[in-house]
Write a protein that holds these residues in place. Sequence first.
Motif, PDB file in Angstrom:
ATOM      1  N   LYS A 256       0.823  -1.215   0.000  1.00  0.00           N
ATOM      2  CA  LYS A 256       0.000   0.000   0.000  1.00  0.00           C
ATOM      3  C   LYS A 256       0.856   1.263   0.000  1.00  0.00           C
ATOM      4  N   CYS A 257       1.841   1.353   0.919  1.00  0.00           N
ATOM      5  CA  CYS A 257       2.614   2.600   1.039  1.00  0.00           C
ATOM      6  C   CYS A 257       4.090   2.453   0.667  1.00  0.00           C
ATOM      7  N   GLY A 258       4.566   1.197   0.482  1.00  0.00           N
ATOM      8  CA  GLY A 258       5.949   0.976   0.079  1.00  0.00           C
ATOM      9  C   GLY A 258       6.958   0.939   1.213  1.00  0.00           C
ATOM     10  N   THR A 259       6.500   1.033   2.458  1.00  0.00           N
ATOM     11  CA  THR A 259       7.410   0.999   3.603  1.00  0.00           C
ATOM     12  C   THR A 259       8.060  -0.375   3.714  1.00  0.00           C
ATOM     13  N   GLY A 260       9.379  -0.381   3.908  1.00  0.00           N
ATOM     14  CA  GLY A 260      10.102  -1.624   4.139  1.00  0.00           C
ATOM     15  C   GLY A 260      10.345  -1.788   5.628  1.00  0.00           C
TER      16      GLY A 260
ATOM     17  N   VAL B 221       0.972 -14.109   8.758  1.00  0.00           N
ATOM     18  CA  VAL B 221      -0.362 -13.672   8.349  1.00  0.00           C
ATOM     19  C   VAL B 221      -0.806 -12.453   9.158  1.00  0.00           C
ATOM     20  N   SER B 222      -0.363 -12.340  10.402  1.00  0.00           N
ATOM     21  CA  SER B 222      -0.807 -11.243  11.265  1.00  0.00           C
ATOM     22  C   SER B 222       0.068  -9.984  11.156  1.00  0.00           C
ATOM     23  N   LEU B 223       1.022  -9.951  10.233  1.00  0.00           N
ATOM     24  CA  LEU B 223       1.889  -8.785  10.090  1.00  0.00           C
ATOM     25  C   LEU B 223       1.122  -7.563   9.609  1.00  0.00           C
ATOM     26  N   CYS B 224       1.526  -6.398  10.109  1.00  0.00           N
ATOM     27  CA  CYS B 224       0.972  -5.155   9.581  1.00  0.00           C
ATOM     28  C   CYS B 224       2.105  -4.144   9.428  1.00  0.00           C
ATOM     29  N   CYS B 225       1.930  -3.250   8.482  1.00  0.00           N
ATOM     30  CA  CYS B 225       2.933  -2.242   8.154  1.00  0.00           C
ATOM     31  C   CYS B 225       3.062  -1.229   9.293  1.00  0.00           C
ATOM     32  N   PRO B 226       4.293  -0.950   9.740  1.00  0.00           N
ATOM     33  CA  PRO B 226       4.484   0.055  10.781  1.00  0.00           C
ATOM     34  C   PRO B 226       4.234   1.478  10.286  1.00  0.00           C
ATOM     35  N   GLY B 227       4.217   1.675   8.966  1.00  0.00           N
ATOM     36  CA  GLY B 227       3.997   3.000   8.401  1.00  0.00           C
ATOM     37  C   GLY B 227       2.531   3.383   8.295  1.00  0.00           C
TER      38      GLY B 227
ATOM     39  N   GLY C 278      -0.158   0.772   8.741  1.00  0.00           N
ATOM     40  CA  GLY C 278      -1.043  -0.182   9.395  1.00  0.00           C
ATOM     41  C   GLY C 278      -1.669  -1.186   8.445  1.00  0.00           C
ATOM     42  N   GLY C 279      -1.315  -1.112   7.161  1.00  0.00           N
ATOM     43  CA  GLY C 279      -1.859  -2.035   6.168  1.00  0.00           C
ATOM     44  C   GLY C 279      -1.390  -3.464   6.402  1.00  0.00           C
ATOM     45  N   THR C 280      -2.182  -4.411   5.955  1.00  0.00           N
ATOM     46  CA  THR C 280      -1.834  -5.824   6.135  1.00  0.00           C
ATOM     47  C   THR C 280      -1.435  -6.504   4.829  1.00  0.00           C
ATOM     48  N   ASP C 281      -1.400  -5.774   3.727  1.00  0.00           N
ATOM     49  CA  ASP C 281      -1.009  -6.341   2.437  1.00  0.00           C
ATOM     50  C   ASP C 281       0.506  -6.158   2.279  1.00  0.00           C
TER      51      ASP C 281
END
Length: 68
Positions: A10-14, A26-32, A34-37
């Motif tokens: 979604k936002c490109g954050t690594g 499966v439960s990971l979310c982006c720290p930038g 909050g997206g789960t994709d």
Amino acid sequence: MPIYEYRCRKCGTGFESLVFGRADEVSLCCPGCGGTDVEKQLSWFSTSHASASDRGAQCAPKPGSRFG
């Protein structure tokens, strides 16, 4: 340690995460955002490979040196 690199679609954050199994992944979310994709990235550390002969050639003394 099972530390993997991920990138948010979604936002490109690594980011990196300690993952022990599929349930953790499966439960990971982006720290930038909050997206789960998120998708797992290939890191150089985990994908680089040198054969024993390559390592030996890199460590061999140069001809003409005091060790060669």
